[in-house]
Write an enzyme that holds these catalytic residues in place. Structure first.
Site, PDB file in Angstrom:
ATOM      1  N   ASP A 417       0.876  -1.171   0.000  1.00 34.22           N
ATOM      2  CA  ASP A 417       0.000   0.000   0.000  1.00 34.22           C
ATOM      3  C   ASP A 417       0.916   1.225   0.000  1.00 34.22           C
ATOM      4  O   ASP A 417       1.582   1.509   0.992  1.00 34.22           O
ATOM      5  CB  ASP A 417      -0.888  -0.034   1.245  1.00 34.22           C
ATOM      6  CG  ASP A 417      -1.852   1.156   1.329  1.00 34.22           C
ATOM      7  OD1 ASP A 417      -1.664   2.130   0.569  1.00 34.22           O
ATOM      8  OD2 ASP A 417      -2.775   1.106   2.158  1.00 34.22           O
ATOM      9  N   HIS A 418       0.944   1.961  -1.115  1.00 35.27           N
ATOM     10  CA  HIS A 418       1.900   3.056  -1.258  1.00 35.27           C
ATOM     11  C   HIS A 418       1.627   4.207  -0.295  1.00 35.27           C
ATOM     12  O   HIS A 418       2.477   5.078  -0.094  1.00 35.27           O
ATOM     13  CB  HIS A 418       1.896   3.574  -2.699  1.00 35.27           C
ATOM     14  CG  HIS A 418       3.237   4.050  -3.172  1.00 35.27           C
ATOM     15  ND1 HIS A 418       4.116   4.737  -2.370  1.00 35.27           N
ATOM     16  CD2 HIS A 418       3.869   3.923  -4.365  1.00 35.27           C
ATOM     17  CE1 HIS A 418       5.215   5.032  -3.047  1.00 35.27           C
ATOM     18  NE2 HIS A 418       5.093   4.536  -4.256  1.00 35.27           N
ATOM     19  N   ARG A 419       0.455   4.232   0.322  1.00 30.78           N
ATOM     20  CA  ARG A 419       0.169   5.257   1.319  1.00 30.78           C
ATOM     21  C   ARG A 419       0.935   4.974   2.617  1.00 30.78           C
ATOM     22  O   ARG A 419       1.093   5.864   3.450  1.00 30.78           O
ATOM     23  CB  ARG A 419      -1.330   5.296   1.618  1.00 30.78           C
ATOM     24  CG  ARG A 419      -2.203   5.630   0.419  1.00 30.78           C
ATOM     25  CD  ARG A 419      -3.670   5.407   0.721  1.00 30.78           C
ATOM     26  NE  ARG A 419      -3.954   4.033   1.134  1.00 30.78           N
ATOM     27  CZ  ARG A 419      -5.170   3.589   1.458  1.00 30.78           C
ATOM     28  NH1 ARG A 419      -6.203   4.413   1.414  1.00 30.78           N
ATOM     29  NH2 ARG A 419      -5.344   2.330   1.818  1.00 30.78           N
TER      30      ARG A 419
END
Length: 445
Positions: A417-419
């Site tokens: 999850d790039h967040r």
């Protein structure tokens, strides 16, 4: 006083359930804590206990009923010595309709808390778009099946001008098909179209197989059960809403296989049988503690940094999968992890897991190596920040010390999850995981 027993919400994301079995009958006296029914959710079959004492006055929903909405009355309970006041069927239907409307217009609170597959992240945008207003005829709602409504909308047919041939005058597919051949019936009032406000843009209706060129009668339609509906919903939400990317690495596992063989041989008399998956769980947990920034979940209010590495492990079961959790896996030895996973997997296949055994977690492992899959990338299981996909170990030619050699290699992919996890952080986690797996003795430190 007569009270209603309603379909309980057995998990934060439950919207409906199947009433698998009644343990009581009309006239039975019940007490708080007594098991009265078994409810089948999308993940497990769970027992429901009575909250109040009294006498079962009426069973409103028979066992075997499918798709009963949460908060729908399923039975009535009368106080001891009281005459039961039966709940009318119309009241039950109204309660189920109200429950459905409430769920469709409320935010999916806790959607990502389930350890099952995927889910919508919590936040302002999780409220469902209200459905369009149903057509009315003389102030009364027009009864029509969902398929009939969709076909009518696609064909521009006014439902209020049709009479249905289904039960209680319900408009069904055949009525729409007949109306499509009748220009008079198919015409919607032009005046209404001109003065009506433009409807908000919505996602296009799903095309039927026939509309996509599949010949009628050339397939069998298997109805979706609760688990498959939930998987479809949450995987779609995760893939759509979570900005994700994969990172892939190859591991040499000859030392791992040798260590596993020695452990199993030495402790066979104690019932110990360690699998490669057990060692991957332990290595992932230690890697998450070594790189704690990767052991996190996204929330609109900030990043949740987890105290323990709670590893969810995907287990295939009929009609889907479930992810039972090894809690605080970094604190447990290989033998304990192996024992827990054997027990969890067995009960998962029999749908006997408790909600606290599959809801939550901080990280997911999906191992398809035993099925011969060399490499794959999984969809993130919210609220986890990463999910690891483990492929099959196989002999491959490699270059070692500038010379060609043969080694047992295994491909591992983490979807991030790039967040929460960016590329450098994901790479640091994989580096730590590789160090533990290629040198199993390091897991003992």
């Amino acid at each position: 006083m007569t009270t209603s027993i309603t379909m309980p919400a057995l998990s934060p994301t439950m919207e409906e359930g199947n009433l698998a079995k009644w343990h009581v009958k009309v006239g039975d006296k019940i007490e708080p804590g007594q098991v009265i029914a078994e409810i089948e959710t999308d993940k497990a079959t769970m027992e429901v206990e009575a909250v109040d004492e009294g006498v079962i006055a009426e069973i409103l929903v028979p066992e075997g009923s499918q798709g009963v909405k949460v908060n729908t009355p399923i039975a009535t309970l009368a106080g001891e010595g009281e005459a039961a006041k039966p709940v009318k069927k119309e009241e039950t239907l109204q309660a189920q309709k109200k429950a459905t409307q409430t769920q469709s217009s409320s935010p999916l609170v806790g959607e990502g808390s389930e350890g099952g597959a995927g889910g919508a992240s919590s936040g302002e945008n999780t409220a469902a778009t209200p459905p369009p207003t149903a057509p009315t005829r003389g102030g009364e709602r027009v009864l029509a099946s969902p398929l009939a409504r969709r076909l009518a909308e696609q064909g521009g047919i006014d439902l209020s001008g049709l009479r249905g041939s289904g039960p209680n005058g319900r408009i069904v597919k055949s009525d729409i098909e007949a109306a499509a051949k009748s220009p008079r019936a198919a015409q919607a009032p032009q005046q209404s179209r001109e003065v009506a406000k433009p409807a908000p843009q919505q996602a296009p209706a799903h095309l039927s197989l026939e509309q996509q060129g599949i010949r009628p009668g050339s397939y069998d339609l298997v109805p979706l059960d609760l688990m498959r509906k939930t998987i479809a919903k949450r995987m779609t939400a995760s893939f759509r809403d979570v900005p994700h990317f994969p990172l892939t690495i190859d591991l040499e596992i000859d030392a791992l296989l040798k260590a596993r063989g020695e452990i199993n041989k030495r402790f066979a008399d104690n019932g110990v049988k360690i699998s490669v998956n057990d060692m991957c769980i332990k290595a992932a947990a230690l890697a998450l503690k070594l790189v704690p920034e990767a052991n996190a979940s996204y929330t609109p209010d900030g990043l949740a940094m987890h105290h323990h590495a709670d590893i969810g492990v995907a287990v295939a079961i009929p009609h889907g999968l479930i992810t039972p959790i090894v809690w605080a896996a970094e604190t447990k030895g290989l033998a304990q992890i192996s024992h827990e996973m054997t027990d969890l997997a067995d009960r998962a296949r029999n749908k006997k897991l408790k909600p606290e055994e599959f809801q939550g977690g901080t990280f997911t492992i999906s191992n398809m190596g035993m099925l011969g899959i060399k490499s794959f990338a999984s969809i993130i299981n919210e609220p986890h920040g990463m999910i690891m996909s483990i492929g099959a170990g196989e002999k491959r030619p490699i270059v070692k010390n500038d010379a060609l050699a043969i080694a047992t290699m295994m491909t591992v992919t983490v979807t991030c999850d790039h967040r929460v996890v960016d590329g450098a952080l994901g790479a640091a986690f994989l580096k730590a995981f590789k160090s533990f797996l290629e040198d199993p003795m390091a897991m003992l430190l």
